[in-house]
Design a protein around this motif. Structure first.
Motif, PDB file in Angstrom:
ATOM      1  N   LEU A  67       0.831  -1.196   0.000  1.00  0.00           N
ATOM      2  CA  LEU A  67       0.000   0.000   0.000  1.00  0.00           C
ATOM      3  C   LEU A  67       0.873   1.257   0.000  1.00  0.00           C
ATOM      4  N   VAL A  68       1.989   1.208   0.740  1.00  0.00           N
ATOM      5  CA  VAL A  68       2.829   2.394   0.912  1.00  0.00           C
ATOM      6  C   VAL A  68       3.454   2.825  -0.413  1.00  0.00           C
ATOM      7  N   ALA A  69       3.998   1.874  -1.157  1.00  0.00           N
ATOM      8  CA  ALA A  69       4.719   2.230  -2.383  1.00  0.00           C
ATOM      9  C   ALA A  69       3.812   2.944  -3.392  1.00  0.00           C
ATOM     10  N   PRO A  70       2.642   2.402  -3.741  1.00  0.00           N
ATOM     11  CA  PRO A  70       1.812   3.138  -4.705  1.00  0.00           C
ATOM     12  C   PRO A  70       1.251   4.454  -4.152  1.00  0.00           C
ATOM     13  N   LEU A  71       1.006   4.537  -2.847  1.00  0.00           N
ATOM     14  CA  LEU A  71       0.574   5.812  -2.261  1.00  0.00           C
ATOM     15  C   LEU A  71       1.671   6.854  -2.443  1.00  0.00           C
ATOM     16  N   TYR A  72       2.887   6.455  -2.070  1.00  0.00           N
ATOM     17  CA  TYR A  72       4.022   7.359  -2.159  1.00  0.00           C
ATOM     18  C   TYR A  72       4.172   7.896  -3.581  1.00  0.00           C
ATOM     19  N   GLU A  73       4.075   6.969  -4.542  1.00  0.00           N
ATOM     20  CA  GLU A  73       4.255   7.379  -5.938  1.00  0.00           C
ATOM     21  C   GLU A  73       3.149   8.307  -6.427  1.00  0.00           C
ATOM     22  N   ALA A  74       1.928   8.007  -6.035  1.00  0.00           N
ATOM     23  CA  ALA A  74       0.809   8.832  -6.489  1.00  0.00           C
ATOM     24  C   ALA A  74       0.940  10.251  -5.942  1.00  0.00           C
ATOM     25  N   PHE A  75       1.353  10.391  -4.699  1.00  0.00           N
ATOM     26  CA  PHE A  75       1.503  11.731  -4.119  1.00  0.00           C
ATOM     27  C   PHE A  75       2.699  12.461  -4.732  1.00  0.00           C
ATOM     28  N   GLN A 115       1.056 -20.932  -2.299  1.00  0.00           N
ATOM     29  CA  GLN A 115      -0.041 -21.129  -3.255  1.00  0.00           C
ATOM     30  C   GLN A 115      -1.382 -20.995  -2.541  1.00  0.00           C
ATOM     31  N   LEU A 116      -1.484 -19.879  -1.826  1.00  0.00           N
ATOM     32  CA  LEU A 116      -2.646 -19.656  -0.962  1.00  0.00           C
ATOM     33  C   LEU A 116      -3.870 -19.233  -1.781  1.00  0.00           C
ATOM     34  N   THR A 117      -4.913 -20.004  -1.676  1.00  0.00           N
ATOM     35  CA  THR A 117      -6.205 -19.611  -2.237  1.00  0.00           C
ATOM     36  C   THR A 117      -6.710 -18.426  -1.418  1.00  0.00           C
ATOM     37  N   THR A 118      -7.145 -17.368  -2.093  1.00  0.00           N
ATOM     38  CA  THR A 118      -7.416 -16.137  -1.343  1.00  0.00           C
ATOM     39  C   THR A 118      -8.429 -15.262  -2.072  1.00  0.00           C
ATOM     40  N   VAL A 119      -8.668 -14.100  -1.511  1.00  0.00           N
ATOM     41  CA  VAL A 119      -9.564 -13.114  -2.111  1.00  0.00           C
ATOM     42  C   VAL A 119      -8.730 -11.875  -2.414  1.00  0.00           C
ATOM     43  N   ARG A 120      -8.727 -11.472  -3.658  1.00  0.00           N
ATOM     44  CA  ARG A 120      -7.858 -10.358  -4.056  1.00  0.00           C
ATOM     45  C   ARG A 120      -8.542  -9.015  -3.865  1.00  0.00           C
ATOM     46  N   GLN A 121      -7.819  -8.088  -3.229  1.00  0.00           N
ATOM     47  CA  GLN A 121      -8.259  -6.693  -3.303  1.00  0.00           C
ATOM     48  C   GLN A 121      -7.239  -5.956  -4.165  1.00  0.00           C
ATOM     49  N   PRO A 122      -7.714  -5.031  -5.007  1.00  0.00           N
ATOM     50  CA  PRO A 122      -6.813  -4.348  -5.944  1.00  0.00           C
ATOM     51  C   PRO A 122      -6.055  -3.244  -5.216  1.00  0.00           C
ATOM     52  N   ILE A 123      -4.988  -3.619  -4.518  1.00  0.00           N
ATOM     53  CA  ILE A 123      -4.325  -2.722  -3.570  1.00  0.00           C
ATOM     54  C   ILE A 123      -3.802  -1.467  -4.262  1.00  0.00           C
ATOM     55  N   GLN A 124      -3.175  -1.671  -5.422  1.00  0.00           N
ATOM     56  CA  GLN A 124      -2.614  -0.515  -6.117  1.00  0.00           C
ATOM     57  C   GLN A 124      -3.696   0.478  -6.530  1.00  0.00           C
ATOM     58  N   ARG A 125      -4.784  -0.024  -7.064  1.00  0.00           N
ATOM     59  CA  ARG A 125      -5.855   0.889  -7.492  1.00  0.00           C
ATOM     60  C   ARG A 125      -6.495   1.574  -6.292  1.00  0.00           C
ATOM     61  N   MET A 126      -6.597   0.836  -5.173  1.00  0.00           N
ATOM     62  CA  MET A 126      -7.138   1.452  -3.955  1.00  0.00           C
ATOM     63  C   MET A 126      -6.252   2.614  -3.502  1.00  0.00           C
ATOM     64  N   ALA A 127      -4.939   2.403  -3.563  1.00  0.00           N
ATOM     65  CA  ALA A 127      -4.005   3.441  -3.134  1.00  0.00           C
ATOM     66  C   ALA A 127      -4.098   4.660  -4.042  1.00  0.00           C
ATOM     67  N   GLU A 128      -4.148   4.410  -5.349  1.00  0.00           N
ATOM     68  CA  GLU A 128      -4.222   5.529  -6.298  1.00  0.00           C
ATOM     69  C   GLU A 128      -5.504   6.336  -6.100  1.00  0.00           C
ATOM     70  N   ALA A 129      -6.598   5.612  -5.881  1.00  0.00           N
ATOM     71  CA  ALA A 129      -7.874   6.316  -5.679  1.00  0.00           C
ATOM     72  C   ALA A 129      -7.836   7.137  -4.392  1.00  0.00           C
ATOM     73  N   ALA A 130      -7.243   6.590  -3.345  1.00  0.00           N
ATOM     74  CA  ALA A 130      -7.161   7.313  -2.075  1.00  0.00           C
ATOM     75  C   ALA A 130      -6.349   8.591  -2.242  1.00  0.00           C
ATOM     76  N   ALA A 131      -5.233   8.509  -2.959  1.00  0.00           N
ATOM     77  CA  ALA A 131      -4.402   9.690  -3.177  1.00  0.00           C
ATOM     78  C   ALA A 131      -5.191  10.748  -3.942  1.00  0.00           C
ATOM     79  N   ARG A 132      -5.916  10.315  -4.946  1.00  0.00           N
ATOM     80  CA  ARG A 132      -6.685  11.254  -5.758  1.00  0.00           C
ATOM     81  C   ARG A 132      -7.763  11.945  -4.915  1.00  0.00           C
ATOM     82  N   LEU A 133      -8.476  11.151  -4.100  1.00  0.00           N
ATOM     83  CA  LEU A 133      -9.517  11.738  -3.247  1.00  0.00           C
ATOM     84  C   LEU A 133      -8.936  12.804  -2.323  1.00  0.00           C
TER      85      LEU A 133
END
Lengths: 317, 317
Positions: free
Chosen positions: A56-64, A260-278
């Protein structure tokens, strides 16, 4: 010089060139006194050691950075009352809250002080604010439905903390899906703890020691799931032969061969970019009050190697 | 109010209480203008996503916090010439360099500008400066000696970048130990790359595909080693039955059950604490020039599950 987007590229280049030639260095302190803007964002994070937050930190940092803002990391507990004082003292333009508790009144304080802020990943309750999150309830319901579909009846869970929005919503979604599938969640096989490796590692041992043990365990985050996989390995419990595990987040580690963990994906990078924009929009709108905006991303079920039918299942006819 | 240690606790408490009562908030901007000190430290890191650096960031942050300094994270490439300008503009008191390249002249620039700084973990060449590091050469020699002791003859390596002090020194130490044991390093089985999971993952595939493949591979960091373990898993290569692996760092992940990576430990927390102390001493000494101080910690070989005799070894009589 401060990369204001209202200035054309040509003008900016001329000013930059002139400044370079003169050896001029803009003083942030001088600028702060004249514009009352510091072009600084504070990111509040409580767990620097988690494998989730670097994602989360890396894409937030870049967006700002791209928008001409510097992001500073504060690692205090968000409940610590000294943080607000320190935030004021450093005269930041806005705050990103990534790990608030539901019960924290820190966001209320920011709101009362008129400090622009945004929630990302987690939210607090009862604060009308911008946020960028995944639909955690829906995501966990996908995990619950998958366990039902594979034929599991003795199901356990290691949820995140009930005092976080992600912990609460994922638990709710998981329970809804089990209910819908007519399967009871074995309350003796339910644990809650921080979203850490250690939580999964310790509690999985307790769950597999219960009689009869669950054949599947939902983990409230990938970090918990990876702790659980390691505990299973230590205890000689075959995953997924004897025990199925499902996580939540899809951090890069979840796809490593050893997990090889079966999981639920959240789009972390897009979430970070959207947060920065907001947050930037709110800062640049100035005293004009924008209504609170809520961006909710869709989760995605990611099928890998830790989910199989239970060992006692009748062969599919 | 700024937690100066020359002020007694009693006085500090009285001042703090009075300030609380008056609702006084110290302005960092005002303070900066009066004292020319910002109580801010910049940490320069190039790889926020690495599993190694969080282990370093958290204790650094705490050590500075305790001494009344705020640590800000800069994630730029240390070679980026704009960083120095930005550092000046933010008027920081000192800089921690954790990921410099040997060839970078950034530390030279800081030195020329009179900005206090300290190296931690890595250093640049030819800069007389404070640093806090482990003895990387010795540490890697322990890994090399262990491979020799276990009877390996076909040995490969995935080193870190030659342009980093850690990459260079670990390669040197490993080669010295093999030489001393009379074992040649198979140059066709040597690779170099960034200290990342991906480096280990990609290059291990190449090494095991060579004929004959090495029976042991030294990895320049735990991240590389963990990438290598995952690649071995994907390729069906039994570790340590067919292939031994040794890492370097002893990050928490190295001890997880699924990895049990045999490695070389550096005392990351103590290194961070020592670095913070060196920098604070230099800042507080003011214009007085302290001589450059070099703190070198001892490495420790940590025996776990990824090192065994080669498959072709004669049974020990």
């Amino acid at each position: 010089l401060r990369a204001d987007r209202r200035v054309t590229a040509a003008t900016r280049d001329r000013v930059t060139a002139a400044a370079e030639q003169l050896g001029y260095v803009a003083s942030e302190i001088g600028r702060s006194l004249s514009s009352r803007s510091t072009r600084r964002i504070a990111l509040l994070l409580t767990d620097l050691g988690s494998p989730f937050y670097p994602c989360l930190v890396a894409p937030l940092y870049e967006a700002f950075e791209e928008a001409g803002y510097r992001m500073d990391l504060f690692s205090d507990q968000s409940d610590n009352p000294t943080v607000l004082r320190r935030l004021r003292r450093h005269s930041i333009d806005g705050v990103v809250l990534a790990t608030p508790l539901l019960t924290s009144d820190f966001a209320q304080d920011l709101h009362a002080e008129g400090v622009p802020f945004v929630f990302v990943n987690r939210t607090s309750e009862d604060v009308p604010a911008d946020c960028s999150v995944v639909d955690n309830t829906l995501g966990a319901s996908l995990a619950g439905s998958a366990l039902v579909r594979f034929g599991h009846h003795r199901i356990g869970a290691i949820f995140g903390p009930a005092e976080t929005s992600t912990g609460r919503d994922r638990e709710r979604g998981f329970r809804i899906a089990l209910d819908a599938g007519g399967i009871a969640l074995d309350e003796a096989s339910v644990r809650r703890g921080p979203f850490t490796f250690e939580t999964g590692y310790e509690f999985l041992g307790e769950l597999v020691a219960s009689m009869p043990p669950p054949t599947a365990v939902f983990c409230g985050s990938d970090a918990i799931g990876i702790g659980a996989i390691n505990a299973a390995r230590k205890l000689g419990v075959d995953v997924p032969g004897r025990l199925s595990l499902v996580g939540f987040d899809d951090i890069p580690m979840a796809s490593w061969e050893v997990f090889q963990l079966t999981t639920v994906r959240q789009p972390i990078q897009r979430m970070a970019e959207a947060a920065a924009r907001l947050l930037i929009e709110r800062i640049e709108a100035g005293p004009v009050q924008l209504p609170p905006r809520r961006i909710v991303f869709e989760p995605e079920f990611v099928s890998r190697g830790t989910l199989a039918p239970p060992p006692d299942a009748a062969p599919i006819p």
